[in-house]
Design a protein around this motif. Sequence first.
Motif, PDB file in Angstrom:
ATOM      1  N   TYR A  55      67.481   5.605  19.361  1.00  0.00           N
ATOM      2  CA  TYR A  55      65.777   5.598  19.454  1.00  0.00           C
ATOM      3  C   TYR A  55      65.107   5.906  18.216  1.00  0.00           C
ATOM      4  N   LEU A  56      65.820   6.610  17.166  1.00  0.00           N
ATOM      5  CA  LEU A  56      65.176   6.662  15.787  1.00  0.00           C
ATOM      6  C   LEU A  56      65.696   5.949  14.764  1.00  0.00           C
ATOM      7  N   GLU A  57      66.553   4.978  15.250  1.00  0.00           N
ATOM      8  CA  GLU A  57      67.058   3.836  14.118  1.00  0.00           C
ATOM      9  C   GLU A  57      65.937   3.185  13.537  1.00  0.00           C
ATOM     10  N   GLY A  58      65.785   3.216  12.133  1.00  0.00           N
ATOM     11  CA  GLY A  58      64.909   2.709  11.325  1.00  0.00           C
ATOM     12  C   GLY A  58      63.139   3.406  11.221  1.00  0.00           C
ATOM     13  N   ARG A  59      63.482   4.453  12.057  1.00  0.00           N
ATOM     14  CA  ARG A  59      62.228   5.297  12.412  1.00  0.00           C
ATOM     15  C   ARG A  59      62.222   6.672  11.594  1.00  0.00           C
ATOM     16  N   ARG A  60      61.166   7.216  11.387  1.00  0.00           N
ATOM     17  CA  ARG A  60      61.020   8.547  10.762  1.00  0.00           C
ATOM     18  C   ARG A  60      60.733   9.536  11.771  1.00  0.00           C
ATOM     19  N   LEU A  61      61.517  10.320  12.387  1.00  0.00           N
ATOM     20  CA  LEU A  61      61.169  11.403  13.097  1.00  0.00           C
ATOM     21  C   LEU A  61      59.968  12.322  12.631  1.00  0.00           C
ATOM     22  N   ASP A  62      59.036  12.422  13.317  1.00  0.00           N
ATOM     23  CA  ASP A  62      57.806  13.213  13.379  1.00  0.00           C
ATOM     24  C   ASP A  62      58.026  14.736  13.817  1.00  0.00           C
ATOM     25  N   GLU A  63      58.388  14.854  15.157  1.00  0.00           N
ATOM     26  CA  GLU A  63      58.256  16.151  15.723  1.00  0.00           C
ATOM     27  C   GLU A  63      59.487  16.595  16.625  1.00  0.00           C
ATOM     28  N   VAL A  64      59.959  17.758  16.913  1.00  0.00           N
ATOM     29  CA  VAL A  64      60.825  18.238  17.907  1.00  0.00           C
ATOM     30  C   VAL A  64      60.072  19.243  18.741  1.00  0.00           C
ATOM     31  N   GLU A  65      60.337  18.799  20.212  1.00  0.00           N
ATOM     32  CA  GLU A  65      59.847  19.722  21.122  1.00  0.00           C
ATOM     33  C   GLU A  65      60.977  20.635  21.595  1.00  0.00           C
ATOM     34  N   CYS A  66      61.001  21.970  21.319  1.00  0.00           N
ATOM     35  CA  CYS A  66      61.764  22.984  21.635  1.00  0.00           C
ATOM     36  C   CYS A  66      61.551  23.591  23.031  1.00  0.00           C
ATOM     37  N   VAL A  67      62.320  23.241  23.812  1.00  0.00           N
ATOM     38  CA  VAL A  67      62.132  23.427  25.261  1.00  0.00           C
ATOM     39  C   VAL A  67      62.953  24.276  26.099  1.00  0.00           C
ATOM     40  N   ILE A  68      62.447  25.032  27.004  1.00  0.00           N
ATOM     41  CA  ILE A  68      63.322  25.899  28.017  1.00  0.00           C
ATOM     42  C   ILE A  68      62.820  26.065  29.225  1.00  0.00           C
TER      43      ILE A  68
ATOM     44  N   PRO B  90      60.162  28.220  37.845  1.00  0.00           N
ATOM     45  CA  PRO B  90      59.639  27.165  38.431  1.00  0.00           C
ATOM     46  C   PRO B  90      60.397  25.740  38.162  1.00  0.00           C
ATOM     47  N   GLY B  91      60.627  25.975  36.737  1.00  0.00           N
ATOM     48  CA  GLY B  91      61.217  24.574  36.348  1.00  0.00           C
ATOM     49  C   GLY B  91      60.370  23.785  35.337  1.00  0.00           C
ATOM     50  N   ILE B  92      59.237  24.503  34.944  1.00  0.00           N
ATOM     51  CA  ILE B  92      58.455  23.931  33.891  1.00  0.00           C
ATOM     52  C   ILE B  92      59.018  24.233  32.583  1.00  0.00           C
ATOM     53  N   ALA B  93      58.671  23.063  31.713  1.00  0.00           N
ATOM     54  CA  ALA B  93      59.133  23.412  30.409  1.00  0.00           C
ATOM     55  C   ALA B  93      58.166  24.192  29.346  1.00  0.00           C
ATOM     56  N   ARG B  94      58.918  25.234  29.190  1.00  0.00           N
ATOM     57  CA  ARG B  94      58.087  26.062  28.088  1.00  0.00           C
ATOM     58  C   ARG B  94      58.872  26.021  26.612  1.00  0.00           C
ATOM     59  N   GLY B  95      58.137  26.460  25.730  1.00  0.00           N
ATOM     60  CA  GLY B  95      58.680  26.246  24.304  1.00  0.00           C
ATOM     61  C   GLY B  95      57.546  25.962  23.187  1.00  0.00           C
ATOM     62  N   LYS B  96      57.906  25.298  22.440  1.00  0.00           N
ATOM     63  CA  LYS B  96      56.734  25.031  21.091  1.00  0.00           C
ATOM     64  C   LYS B  96      57.067  23.542  20.596  1.00  0.00           C
ATOM     65  N   ALA B  97      56.183  22.957  20.092  1.00  0.00           N
ATOM     66  CA  ALA B  97      56.593  21.656  19.176  1.00  0.00           C
ATOM     67  C   ALA B  97      56.441  22.118  17.645  1.00  0.00           C
ATOM     68  N   VAL B  98      57.639  21.490  16.908  1.00  0.00           N
ATOM     69  CA  VAL B  98      57.621  21.822  15.492  1.00  0.00           C
ATOM     70  C   VAL B  98      57.663  20.473  14.649  1.00  0.00           C
ATOM     71  N   PRO B  99      57.348  20.494  13.405  1.00  0.00           N
ATOM     72  CA  PRO B  99      57.587  19.261  12.569  1.00  0.00           C
ATOM     73  C   PRO B  99      58.967  19.313  12.492  1.00  0.00           C
ATOM     74  N   ALA B 100      59.443  17.946  12.307  1.00  0.00           N
ATOM     75  CA  ALA B 100      61.062  17.752  12.298  1.00  0.00           C
ATOM     76  C   ALA B 100      61.405  18.498  10.879  1.00  0.00           C
ATOM     77  N   SER B 101      60.565  18.519   9.885  1.00  0.00           N
ATOM     78  CA  SER B 101      60.923  19.160   8.530  1.00  0.00           C
ATOM     79  C   SER B 101      61.287  20.637   8.623  1.00  0.00           C
ATOM     80  N   LYS B 102      60.487  21.268   9.675  1.00  0.00           N
ATOM     81  CA  LYS B 102      60.698  22.716   9.904  1.00  0.00           C
ATOM     82  C   LYS B 102      61.986  23.054  10.970  1.00  0.00           C
ATOM     83  N   PHE B 103      62.157  22.002  11.746  1.00  0.00           N
ATOM     84  CA  PHE B 103      63.263  22.065  12.637  1.00  0.00           C
ATOM     85  C   PHE B 103      64.511  22.187  12.270  1.00  0.00           C
ATOM     86  N   ALA B 104      64.422  21.343  11.086  1.00  0.00           N
ATOM     87  CA  ALA B 104      65.821  21.218  10.263  1.00  0.00           C
ATOM     88  C   ALA B 104      66.026  22.254   9.589  1.00  0.00           C
TER      89      ALA B 104
END
Length: 452
Positions: A15-28, A32-46
């Motif tokens: 999916y990321l081949e030849g592309r720059r990752l922008d964001e990572v969604e950290c979910v749990i 009820p099964g709703i996705a909770r969490g937060k979105a962070v810039p890819a550089s911060k997730f690293a």
Amino acid sequence: MSSWLDDLPEAAKLYLEGRRLDEVECVISDLPGIARGKAVPASKFAKQDYFHLPDSIFYQTITGDWAEAADEDGWIEKDMTLHPDMSTATAAPWTGDWTLQVIHDAVDRNGDPIPFSPRNVLKRVVQLYHDQGWDPVVAPEMEFFLVARNVDPAKKIEPMMGRSGRPAAARQAYSMTAVDEFGPVIDDIYDFAEAQGFEIDGITQEGGAGQLEINLLHGDPVKLADEVFYFKRLIREAALRHDCFATFMAKPIENEPGSAMHIHHSVLDRKTGKNIFSAEDETETDAFFHFIAGLQNHLPAGIAVMAPYVNSYRRYVKDHAAPINLEWARDNRTTGIRIPLSGAAARRVENRIAGMDCNPYLGIAVSLACGYLGLMEKTHPEKQFKGDAYEGEGDIPQVMGSALDLFDTATALHEVLGPDFARVYSIVKRAEYEEFLQVISPWEREHLLMNV
């Protein structure tokens, strides 16, 4: 950042081949099964190994209110530590930029699993199987409706418009023409699933107006629950692209069938890889019958988890493609427990009770827990049912309150799922139920206002 990107699952790499990752969604998943969490810039997730969320996300009801489910420390909203499971990293292909989703596991300050986190509950049950030298295998089936956009809760839910400009028709099960009506939505579902690395075993039209079913290949319970968790979001996003809603309500439309999450079960010996439900001579083993007995004996108490909302109980209606009891039979879709046609290696037990509105981690966990108790207790099921099980007696709770009463007294089931989970789940669901009981329905106003 390159080191962790190199270790991504293959589908995420493609999916990321030849592309720059922008964001990572950290979910749990919450209860009820709703996705909770937060979105962070890819550089911060690293740079981060974990992040924190308050444990109170598991005390929230479906309406967003809070249940009094805190432990002896009181309502202090303790921080949980969430660690990424990088094997779950997958694309979010509907976003405007290049985004990955990663499911996280929750532990407390001592590093112990949070007992009421749904993914941890399922892992606990799977570990009990492993301790016995077994690998549980599941295959979930997902039913859902594509419906017209509905932004007014007072308005009845209606089928979506198909490509022909006509509303989706009911009673067209397995019709290819009916499937073609939703072609653009299904195309996006396939595209999103491929981008996320998910393998769909098939899509069929079900009996309801605009009702579809997606089957997933059998495999590890946690992995399959992760996929269902992801699929619910994927399908909703595909529908929104085509001006309709996807709903996983158990019974969204009056006089139409409900939506189930049928769960197929088999159990493998970890040493030999052989199905413990089949003997060397390909006959059914005692373990096969013990598993069925476990479902019959313990599912009544587990229905509060597999049917988690007041709407869930509207699905268990005679002659509406949902079971009304826990009879078992071979190749009989009227029973709650069905044995599909198969060879000895693929011998399996299908639980037809769970609704599609249940949390996939918890629905699969409870089903496995009931089967596990049967295997441990070495009990035998009732005699195989012959004929139409809708003509038999119903033994499924008719309302949420009755189901919760059964759940609260099921100490054996609590021990398998975890007593802390059972405590929190019951408190949250009773808070939801009590809130529902304060709502006066249109039926009551129509028939009681001037007549009683």
